[in-house]
Enzyme design. Structure first.
Site, PDB file in Angstrom:
ATOM      1  N   LYS A 141     -79.178  20.212  72.071  1.00  0.00           N
ATOM      2  CA  LYS A 141     -79.852  20.799  73.231  1.00  0.00           C
ATOM      3  C   LYS A 141     -81.157  20.088  73.568  1.00  0.00           C
ATOM      4  O   LYS A 141     -81.605  20.104  74.708  1.00  0.00           O
ATOM      5  CB  LYS A 141     -80.123  22.289  72.997  1.00  0.00           C
ATOM      6  CG  LYS A 141     -78.853  23.118  73.011  1.00  0.00           C
ATOM      7  CD  LYS A 141     -79.138  24.594  72.956  1.00  0.00           C
ATOM      8  CE  LYS A 141     -77.836  25.342  72.812  1.00  0.00           C
ATOM      9  NZ  LYS A 141     -77.965  26.770  72.989  1.00  0.00           N
ATOM     10  N   ASN A 162     -79.061  23.493  78.034  1.00  0.00           N
ATOM     11  CA  ASN A 162     -77.694  23.866  77.628  1.00  0.00           C
ATOM     12  C   ASN A 162     -76.686  23.694  78.757  1.00  0.00           C
ATOM     13  O   ASN A 162     -75.505  23.933  78.573  1.00  0.00           O
ATOM     14  CB  ASN A 162     -77.647  25.307  77.102  1.00  0.00           C
ATOM     15  CG  ASN A 162     -77.597  26.309  78.231  1.00  0.00           C
ATOM     16  OD1 ASN A 162     -78.251  26.126  79.252  1.00  0.00           O
ATOM     17  ND2 ASN A 162     -76.808  27.352  78.067  1.00  0.00           N
ATOM     18  N   GLY A 201     -86.369  33.702  62.310  1.00  0.00           N
ATOM     19  CA  GLY A 201     -85.907  32.329  62.502  1.00  0.00           C
ATOM     20  C   GLY A 201     -86.850  31.532  63.380  1.00  0.00           C
ATOM     21  O   GLY A 201     -87.536  32.092  64.250  1.00  0.00           O
TER      22      GLY A 201
END
Ligand SMILES: Nc1ncnc2c1ncn2[C@@H]1O[C@H](COP(=O)(O)OP(=O)(O)O)[C@@H](O)[C@H]1O
Ligand SMILES: O=C(O)C1=C[C@@H](OP(=O)(O)O)[C@@H](O)[C@H](O)C1
Ligand SMILES: [Mg+2]
Length: 495
Positions: A141, A162, A201
């Site tokens: 990406k 994307n 994350g």
């Protein structure tokens, strides 16, 4: 006057020739489309079309206007065919488990390919530009940005693309993950403005999520990770946070049972919502925990479908209604969500699951059968090793089959005795509790039903069945019962 049979015979002969010629014309049309693609020329050539139509009328005095209409249709269909020849797809490294093909082929009349490429193949791929439009997934990406001619502001801000559209040889890059995530929040009425949000994350997805949260006016945004500070183990500093968003792949297929050991939904006293970016399984452990606690949760499937629909808008250059997202979601659930039957021993789970699998043309798995294939007769096993050992093995079997999709699963009656089994089942299944009058329950070959009074067994388990079930259905007649399950299943997945 000739008779009608003879005239029709001649017509059929002409049609035969016409069809052959049309087939040839369509083949040529495909060839033109390939040429145009190679040379970056648009499919639609208005001038050439007008010229053909004009000549038709000029050269055919008798039927000219009729031919004109016929040719308009032929050219329209040729264009449709040429459009189908244009290449759409997904660029990534490993695409085995992607849902994108399923989603895109439900959106539009185009075929969607997987372009699996290694890093060293990217430059050649973009040099050729042999595609009309593509999606891009992990790990490219960011890498693709250097090949683009134009990049949208959002994609630039996030640092990831994307969706790429090839317009007359120029490449335009967008980020529809942003819109997919935004859609998911809106659909589940999760309000971000002024809230403290914890992102699990720090990878590529977390960048997109962070920009959406900033745009929606989050008060504080913290990202926890394994490698960079603050770490997952520092979570106790953030337990007053109101929204948690998982962007890690922990718990994703095929490692569905994996958990972030430091993160416990129970610790968050002000928690209002949990959002997952994982869509396989349909529900991760954290989503299931949130459901149990009655906290608003959004799983990753809506985000995935919404980013696909928004990407298709760029592909096709037209707006697509949000209803399409709901339709695709329902149709994916209809095909893929398991139907799992629980209920008292002898209540009819195996018999009804068998009928369901035939009616729905699905694979049927009986957990007891799978057990017996591996460890022999259940009654003998109970006698030799006892119930505890049986439950351990039963759970292991459930762990494997619970990961799969598109099944009808008949569980053993005691599956509800282990809490972990709920997670194994719920991740991909709609759970139906089969109820049947206690005096009608079969007991043969069922060690626990033989050992104690059925009424006592039921008393022990009633609440557990209710905890596991999404719905319960009365089994009077097995055929009626299976029809009722199908009806309720379709009703429940359509939202
Ligand atoms: N509605 C029903 N009418 C008549 N017999 C039934 C009905 N439901 C189940 N049975 C019978 O009860 C027995 C147990 O059914 P089974 O499907 O093996 O239950 P389970 O898997 O829940 O233990 C079978 O002999 C089955 O034919
Ligand atoms: O209820 C139970 O504890 C059991 C039910 C049985 O399955 P069925 O419910 O299909 O009879 C089988 O798993 C085993 O005998 C234990
Ligand atoms: Mg059974």
């Amino acid at each position: 006057m000739r008779n009608i049979k003879d005239i029709r015979f001649d017509i059929d002969k002409v049609d035969e020739k016409l069809i052959k010629l049309l087939e040839k014309r369509f083949d040529l049309s495909k060839e033109v489309s390939l040429y145009k693609k190679e040379n970056n020329k648009p499919i639609f050539d208005k001038e050439r079309e007008n010229e053909i139509l004009k000549n038709l009328e000029k050269e055919n005095k008798k039927y000219g206007p009729y031919f004109r209409e016929i040719y308009k249709t032929i050219m329209e269909q040729s264009k449709n065919l040429q459009k189908k020849c244009e290449r759409y797809g997904l660029l990534g490294k490993k695409l085995g488990h992607s849902f994108s093909k399923i989603i895109h082929e439900k959106i539009g009349n185009y075929t969607y390919e997987y372009f699996e490429k290694d890093e060293d193949e990217l430059s050649d791929f973009f040099q050729k530009r042999d595609f009309k439009a593509i999606n891009v997934t992990i790990p490219y990406k960011n890498d693709v940005i250097k090949y683009l001619d134009v990049i949208s502001d959002k994609a630039e801000k996030i640092g990831a693309v994307n969706t790429i559209v090839n317009i007359e040889g120029k490449l335009y890059g967008y980020n529809t993950d942003y819109e997919g995530f935004l859609y998911n929040l809106k659909k589940h009425k999760i309000d971000i403005n002024g809230k403290k949000v914890l992102i699990l994350g720090k990878g590529a997805t977390s960048n997109t999520v962070k920009v959406v949260l900033e745009d929606l006016g989050a008060k504080k945004i913290v990202r926890l990770s394994r490698r960079f500070k603050p770490f997952f183990k520092d979570v106790s500093n953030y337990i007053d946070y109101q929204i948690i968003i998982n962007t890690t792949p922990v718990g994703m297929f095929p490692n569905n049972e994996k958990k972030l050991s430091d993160i416990n939904i129970d610790d968050f006293k002000n928690l209002e919502a949990f959002v997952d970016c994982i869509y396989n399984p349909f529900m991760t452990n954290l989503s299931i925990d949130s459901k149990i606690k009655g906290i608003t949760f959004a799983t990753g499937l809506d985000m995935l479908i919404a980013q696909g629909v928004r990407a298709a808008e760029y592909f096709l250059g037209k707006k697509i209604d949000d209803k399409k997202i709901c339709q695709i979601r329902s149709s994916i659930f209809k095909e893929q969500m398991n139907i799992a039957l629980i209920g008292m021993p002898g209540s009819g789970k195996t018999s009804i699951a068998n009928i369901l699998s035939k009616k729905l043309d699905r694979e049927f798995i009986d957990i007891d059968c799978e057990f017996e294939k591996k460890y022999g007769n259940i009654e003998d096993f109970f006698k030799r090793y006892g119930e505890d050992e049986f439950r351990i093995k039963e759970s292991e079997i459930l762990k494997e089959y619970g990961k799969k999709v598109g099944l009808v699963i008949a569980c053993g009656g005691g599956v509800i005795k282990k809490e972990i089994n709920y997670y194994y089942l719920k991740q991909n299944s709609f759970i139906v509790n089969i109820k049947r009058d206690l005096d009608k329950l079969a007991i043969e070959g069922r060690p626990l039903s033989l050992e104690k009074r059925i009424e006592d067994l039921y008393k022990e388990r009633k609440d557990l069945y209710e905890k596991f079930e999404d719905v319960s259905v009365e089994n009077i007649d097995i055929n009626d019962c299976s029809d009722e399950i199908i009806r309720i299943f379709y009703e429940n997945i359509s939202y």
